[in-house]
Design an enzyme around this catalytic site. Structure first.
Site, PDB file in Angstrom:
ATOM      1  N   GLU A   8       0.825  -1.200   0.000  1.00  0.00           N
ATOM      2  CA  GLU A   8       0.000   0.000   0.000  1.00  0.00           C
ATOM      3  C   GLU A   8       0.863   1.256   0.000  1.00  0.00           C
ATOM      4  O   GLU A   8       0.580   2.202  -0.730  1.00  0.00           O
ATOM      5  CB  GLU A   8      -0.943   0.004   1.208  1.00  0.00           C
ATOM      6  CG  GLU A   8      -2.060  -1.029   1.102  1.00  0.00           C
ATOM      7  CD  GLU A   8      -3.114  -0.661   0.064  1.00  0.00           C
ATOM      8  OE1 GLU A   8      -2.765  -0.454  -1.101  1.00  0.00           O
ATOM      9  OE2 GLU A   8      -4.293  -0.582   0.429  1.00  0.00           O
ATOM     10  N   THR A  54     -14.103   4.965 -13.153  1.00  0.00           N
ATOM     11  CA  THR A  54     -13.100   4.646 -12.154  1.00  0.00           C
ATOM     12  C   THR A  54     -13.321   3.281 -11.512  1.00  0.00           C
ATOM     13  O   THR A  54     -12.485   2.793 -10.781  1.00  0.00           O
ATOM     14  CB  THR A  54     -12.965   5.798 -11.124  1.00  0.00           C
ATOM     15  OG1 THR A  54     -11.825   5.539 -10.316  1.00  0.00           O
ATOM     16  CG2 THR A  54     -14.201   5.913 -10.254  1.00  0.00           C
TER      17      THR A  54
END
Ligand SMILES: *[C@@H]1O[C@H](CO)[C@@H](O)[C@H](O)[C@H]1NC(C)=O
Ligand SMILES: *[C@@H]1O[C@H](CO)[C@@H](O)[C@H](O)[C@H]1NC(C)=O
Length: 463
Positions: free
Chosen positions: A241, A365
């Site tokens: 991440e 998206t």
């Protein structure tokens, strides 16, 4: 997780629009008037109308959450992340073009313009803004969490609508981003007014950026940044991440890989542009990692820690919706999504013929494709009606005594599909976090204020 409250609503609108436009191709019998009408389009419109109250602010920038029954709750926080303000134009403009009601596109554009006006003197936007006072609450400028899909939608909106204004906004941002945040083909986080580096981290969410750069034709830069990100992938068998660039390692509590799509999505776009086999190698590595590390009896698990490949008991919705889809498209050169305009369908509607499926699909998206030709087709229908009305008026007022033939306006060459399909995405989680409210988009759960010195603390949850 630092993405909470990912919304139910916008993906619902995008998903319905995409399904509406693909329904004929999928073999479903469509109603007369399609693609400018249809049951899924009506549902999308109904869902989008419920979001409109969020846009009633002094700045035109929407609240981040809206109660679907009652509108914005009194006492709702006016602080919204930049992405939560600037990620409507693809769905809302599609809706306006198909239905003929301009309200959706208008509110989306107004929000985009307000962000643009509120950029700093050096041309950057921050991470969170107060939509009532227009004060920046989190002043970190970067390309990742909290901002990502704003930039994505400026480019995709520009391509979808052939809109020079949206593209020029993006190109101006792009200059400032390159000037202040880019170092050795990495992108860092900086203070939006001063341009000083606040966090030298790469977030896995930022891996959409090379794909976006390829859409504006900056393939060389895109490839260099992609290769940086790919080295991180190779180091861990996935993208953590957060990755501390100077230290070359993961960031505390951000070592997970929830099988996000962004790097694969970039590989897909770049492969369309370059056919560089390195991009297929990343795809192969991704398939191997996913199969070897994350496969469990009931699905594919989030990798909780890339250092020891421990798993979490969850599978994110974007894994199937986006990661697997982009991998498939990377390896399927003949997919209709990659159509270069040589194929198309002609649909007869009561208003005339309509060219569809000529390619140039824009992915929203959440990786739902939108056929740009459909927008053109419904709008053209209206323009043609006006044209005919004008001609009739002229005919009756001026040419009363002469014979007059209406020319068939038959130059109808839709299907301009200049670009490959599009997308890049924040791909956060799609969950509701509040009982009765739905937050509109992915925002980090905690705005990163100025404790930035402590890496990894910044995005921590309270929980
Ligand atoms: C921020 O945007 C709002 C809405 O467009 C505008 O009224 C305001 O002047 C802007 N603020 C600055 C500092 O430009
Ligand atoms: C780039 O940054 C310098 C300061 O570091 C500034 O003087 C210059 O105007 C900037 N150029 C652009 C295009 O932002």
């Amino acid at each position: 997780m630092f993405f909470n409250g990912l919304l139910a609503c916008l993906p619902v609108v995008g998903g319905l629009l995409s399904a509406h436009l693909l329904s004929k191709k999928a073999g479903i019998e469509v109603e007369v008037g399609w693609p400018c009408s249809g049951p899924l389009l009506r549902m999308a419109e109904e869902a989008a109308r419920k979001l409109l109250p969020a846009f009633q602010t002094p700045t035109g920038m929407p609240y981040g959450t809206v109660n679907l029954l009652h509108g914005v709750n009194p006492g709702e926080t006016p602080v919204t992340c930049t992405a939560g303000i600037g990620t409507f134009i693809v769905e809302f403009a599609t809706l306006s073009h198909l239905t003929g009601d301009p309200v959706f596109e208008d509110v989306a554009r107004k929000a985009l313009k307000a962000l643009w006006k509120n950029r700093s003197d050096i041309g950057l936007v921050g991470n969170h803004i107060d939509v009532v006072t227009a004060k920046w609450v989190a002043q970190d400028a970067g390309i990742g969490a909290g901002v990502d899909s704003y930039f994505e939608y400026l480019v995709k909106g520009a391509i979808l609508l052939q809109d020079k204004e949206l593209m020029s906004m993006f190109l101006e941002y792009n200059k400032a981003i390159k000037n202040y945040t880019k170092f050795d083909d990495w992108y860092l986080w900086v203070q939006m007014y001063k341009g000083t580096v606040s966090m030298p981290v790469f977030q896995s969410l930022e891996a959409y950026w090379p794909g976006l750069q390829s859409l504006i034709g900056d393939v060389d830069n895109a490839m260099r940044t992609f290769l940086n990100y790919y080295t991180v992938w190779k180091q861990f068998g996935g993208l953590p991440e957060f990755y501390n660039i100077p230290q070359g390692y993961t960031v505390d509590k951000r070592e997970g890989y929830p099988l996000r799509p962004e790097l694969i999505e970039s590989a897909m776009y770049l492969y369309r542009a370059t056919r560089d086999p390195t991009l297929l190698e990343l795809g192969r590595d991704a398939v191997e990692s996913i199969e070897k590390i994350s496969k469990v009896d009931c699905g594919f698990a989030t990798i909780k820690d890339l250092r020891d490949h421990r798993l979490d008991n969850r599978m994110e919705s974007f894994f199937l919706a986006e990661t697997v889809k982009y991998l498939y498209l990377l390896f399927d050169p003949d997919n209709f999504i990659h159509n270069d305009g040589s194929d198309f369908d002609v649909v007869i509607t009561p208003y005339g013929e309509c060219v569809l499926n000529a390619g140039g699909y824009i992915f929203n998206t959440e990786a739902h494709p939108i056929d740009p030709a459909a927008l053109h087709c419904c709008r053209k229908r209206k323009e043609e009606q006006w044209e005919v009305e004008d001609l009739m008026r002229e005919f009756y007022s001026l040419k009363k005594n002469k014979k007059f033939t209406l020319k068939q306006a038959s130059e109808r060459d839709e299907g301009e599909s200049t670009k490959d399909a599009t997308d890049a995405s924040s791909g956060g989680e799609k969950r509701n976090s509040k009982k009765s409210s739905h937050s509109l988009l992915s925002c980090p759960s905690q705005s990163f204020n100025s404790k930035l010195a402590v890496l990894g603390q910044v995005f921590l949850d309270n929980t």
